[in-house]
Scaffold this active site. Structure first.
Site, PDB file in Angstrom:
ATOM      1  N   ASN A   9      82.565  71.503  13.284  1.00 47.30           N
ATOM      2  CA  ASN A   9      83.744  71.715  12.436  1.00 47.30           C
ATOM      3  C   ASN A   9      83.341  72.567  11.229  1.00 47.30           C
ATOM      4  O   ASN A   9      82.689  72.083  10.319  1.00 47.30           O
ATOM      5  CB  ASN A   9      84.267  70.338  11.978  1.00 47.30           C
ATOM      6  CG  ASN A   9      85.396  70.437  10.963  1.00 47.30           C
ATOM      7  OD1 ASN A   9      85.992  71.501  10.784  1.00 47.30           O
ATOM      8  ND2 ASN A   9      85.685  69.330  10.299  1.00 47.30           N
ATOM      9  N   LYS A  11      85.207  73.737   8.992  1.00 40.17           N
ATOM     10  CA  LYS A  11      86.098  73.505   7.839  1.00 40.17           C
ATOM     11  C   LYS A  11      86.575  74.855   7.282  1.00 40.17           C
ATOM     12  O   LYS A  11      86.747  75.798   8.044  1.00 40.17           O
ATOM     13  CB  LYS A  11      85.403  72.650   6.783  1.00 40.17           C
ATOM     14  CG  LYS A  11      84.776  71.391   7.384  1.00 40.17           C
ATOM     15  CD  LYS A  11      84.363  70.405   6.368  1.00 40.17           C
ATOM     16  CE  LYS A  11      83.635  69.259   7.052  1.00 40.17           C
ATOM     17  NZ  LYS A  11      83.362  68.142   6.193  1.00 40.17           N
ATOM     18  N   HIS A  98      91.238  64.223  10.648  1.00 36.37           N
ATOM     19  CA  HIS A  98      89.986  64.269   9.892  1.00 36.37           C
ATOM     20  C   HIS A  98      90.211  63.610   8.529  1.00 36.37           C
ATOM     21  O   HIS A  98      91.310  63.714   7.959  1.00 36.37           O
ATOM     22  CB  HIS A  98      89.539  65.729   9.719  1.00 36.37           C
ATOM     23  CG  HIS A  98      88.147  65.833   9.166  1.00 36.37           C
ATOM     24  ND1 HIS A  98      87.885  65.704   7.825  1.00 36.37           N
ATOM     25  CD2 HIS A  98      86.949  66.015   9.774  1.00 36.37           C
ATOM     26  CE1 HIS A  98      86.563  65.817   7.636  1.00 36.37           C
ATOM     27  NE2 HIS A  98      85.985  66.000   8.806  1.00 36.37           N
ATOM     28  N   GLU A 100      89.473  64.431   5.671  1.00 36.72           N
ATOM     29  CA  GLU A 100      89.944  65.349   4.621  1.00 36.72           C
ATOM     30  C   GLU A 100      91.451  65.607   4.749  1.00 36.72           C
ATOM     31  O   GLU A 100      92.142  65.766   3.749  1.00 36.72           O
ATOM     32  CB  GLU A 100      89.140  66.663   4.683  1.00 36.72           C
ATOM     33  CG  GLU A 100      87.712  66.442   4.199  1.00 36.72           C
ATOM     34  CD  GLU A 100      86.670  67.349   4.837  1.00 36.72           C
ATOM     35  OE1 GLU A 100      87.028  68.373   5.432  1.00 36.72           O
ATOM     36  OE2 GLU A 100      85.473  66.997   4.734  1.00 36.72           O
ATOM     37  N   GLU A 170      84.003  58.541  12.225  1.00 35.43           N
ATOM     38  CA  GLU A 170      83.383  59.227  11.087  1.00 35.43           C
ATOM     39  C   GLU A 170      83.529  58.355   9.829  1.00 35.43           C
ATOM     40  O   GLU A 170      84.560  58.417   9.151  1.00 35.43           O
ATOM     41  CB  GLU A 170      84.074  60.557  10.829  1.00 35.43           C
ATOM     42  CG  GLU A 170      84.001  61.529  11.975  1.00 35.43           C
ATOM     43  CD  GLU A 170      84.065  62.965  11.485  1.00 35.43           C
ATOM     44  OE1 GLU A 170      83.095  63.685  11.690  1.00 35.43           O
ATOM     45  OE2 GLU A 170      85.058  63.346  10.856  1.00 35.43           O
ATOM     46  N   GLY A 176      79.456  64.620   4.716  1.00 40.90           N
ATOM     47  CA  GLY A 176      79.051  65.593   3.700  1.00 40.90           C
ATOM     48  C   GLY A 176      78.237  65.004   2.567  1.00 40.90           C
ATOM     49  O   GLY A 176      78.029  65.649   1.544  1.00 40.90           O
ATOM     50  N   SER A 216      77.011  63.521   8.461  1.00 39.82           N
ATOM     51  CA  SER A 216      75.656  63.959   8.100  1.00 39.82           C
ATOM     52  C   SER A 216      74.670  63.931   9.273  1.00 39.82           C
ATOM     53  O   SER A 216      73.506  63.583   9.106  1.00 39.82           O
ATOM     54  CB  SER A 216      75.127  63.128   6.924  1.00 39.82           C
ATOM     55  OG  SER A 216      75.941  63.317   5.785  1.00 39.82           O
TER      56      SER A 216
HETATM   57  C1  PEP Z   1      82.790  66.261   9.268  1.00 38.14           C
HETATM   58  O1  PEP Z   1      83.341  66.863   8.358  1.00 38.14           O
HETATM   59  O2  PEP Z   1      83.449  65.918  10.260  1.00 38.14           O
HETATM   60  C2  PEP Z   1      81.379  65.937   9.125  1.00 38.14           C
HETATM   61  C3  PEP Z   1      80.868  65.063   9.937  1.00 38.14           C
HETATM   62  O3  PEP Z   1      80.706  66.581   8.121  1.00 38.14           O
HETATM   63  P1  PEP Z   1      79.124  66.480   7.829  1.00 38.14           P
HETATM   64  O4  PEP Z   1      78.403  66.663   9.137  1.00 38.14           O
HETATM   65  O5  PEP Z   1      78.854  67.592   6.867  1.00 38.14           O
HETATM   66  O6  PEP Z   1      78.872  65.125   7.243  1.00 38.14           O
END
Ligand code: PEP
Length: 254
Positions: A9, A11, A98, A100, A170, A176, A216
């Site tokens: 992703n 973003k 997601h 966000e 998630e 992040g 992460s």
């Molecule tokens: C995400 O935004 O779905 C995500 C898992 O981000 P990151 O890998 O940066 O934690």
């Protein structure tokens, strides 16, 4: 048989030239180096979909996804993008829910249920995201919250439809932040989600659904997380912007 999947992703990152460079590098590395049969999905911003699709060409390993879509077929929804438009741009998958989108754009599970039904009608595979915030985990309420998210967004689907959905667990506290859920925490939640689906549908349906972990994931921790029995891959944010790191995450399945 459920599939292993690694989805990147991007973003709101990358100009078109940057995105094309990143995608080309990933496509070549994946074609040249990856021995496993995991599906790799590149998920750029909407505006880059057709440009990246032409680079993917006829690759049988790399697919294209989008980061969101609207719950209507077409109409007066300025600034929105429909499932049919995504399919016509080469996308096979779309991320829905997601954290966000939930946090900054007020997306609810009820809205997500509409979007999911709609994407399935358009033959687009939804990657449905669920997961708890830190305060929920600290209050030990994460199983209740995630089961509600899954129920509200998915449990109106038939058995034939729910097996077409990909779920991404998630934990918001891991997205992040550099803090990853331990492999045990990921396995525990993935098994919990799968069991919850088995109780509503049945074991066979639950066993068909790919459940990805997101938060992460890096080349250093991917192998341990992906080796858990109920973890079928990852939704990758930050590390998907570096071709070498992202490819090495895919190679964790080798
Ligand atoms: C995400 O935004 O779905 C995500 C898992 O981000 P990151 O890998 O940066 O934690």
């Amino acid at each position: 048989m459920r599939k292993n999947i690694v989805a990147g992703n991007w973003k709101m990152n990358c100009t078109l030239p940057e995105g094309k460079k990143l995608a080309s590098e990933v496509i070549h590395m994946v074609e040249d180096e990856v021995k496993n049969d995991a599906q790799v999905i590149l998920i750029p911003p909407f505006i880059h979909l057709t440009g990246i699709h032409s680079l993917i060409g006829s690759s049988n390993k790399v697919l294209l996804g989008a980061q969101n879509c609207h719950q209507s077929q077409s109409g007066a929804f300025t600034g929105e993008v429909s499932a049919a438009m995504l399919v016509s741009s080469g996308a096979t998958h779309v991320i829905l829910g997601h954290s966000e989108r939930r946090e900054y754009f007020g997306e609810t599970d009820e809205l997500l249920a509409e979007k999911i039904k709609f994407t399935l009608e358009n033959n687009l595979t939804p990657i449905f995201c669920c997961g708890e915030k830190l305060e929920v985990r600290e209050a030990n309420d994460h199983e209740r919250l995630v089961s509600l998210q899954v129920e509200k967004a998915l449990f109106n689907l038939s058995s034939e439809d729910i097996i077409k959905v990909v779920i991404a667990y998630e934990p918001v506290w891991a997205i992040g932040t550099g803090v990853t859920a331990s492999a045990e925490q990921a396995q525990e939640m993935h098994a919990f989600i799968r069991n919850h689906i088995a109780l509503k549908y049945d074991q066979e349906v639950a066993a068909e659904i790919s459940i990805l972990y997101g938060g992460s994931v890096k080349p250093e921790n991917a192998k341990e997380i992906f080796s858990q029995p109920d973890v079928d891959g990852g939704l990758i944010g930050g590390a998907s912007l570096k071709s070498r790191d992202f490819t090495n995450i895919v190679k964790a399945f080798d």
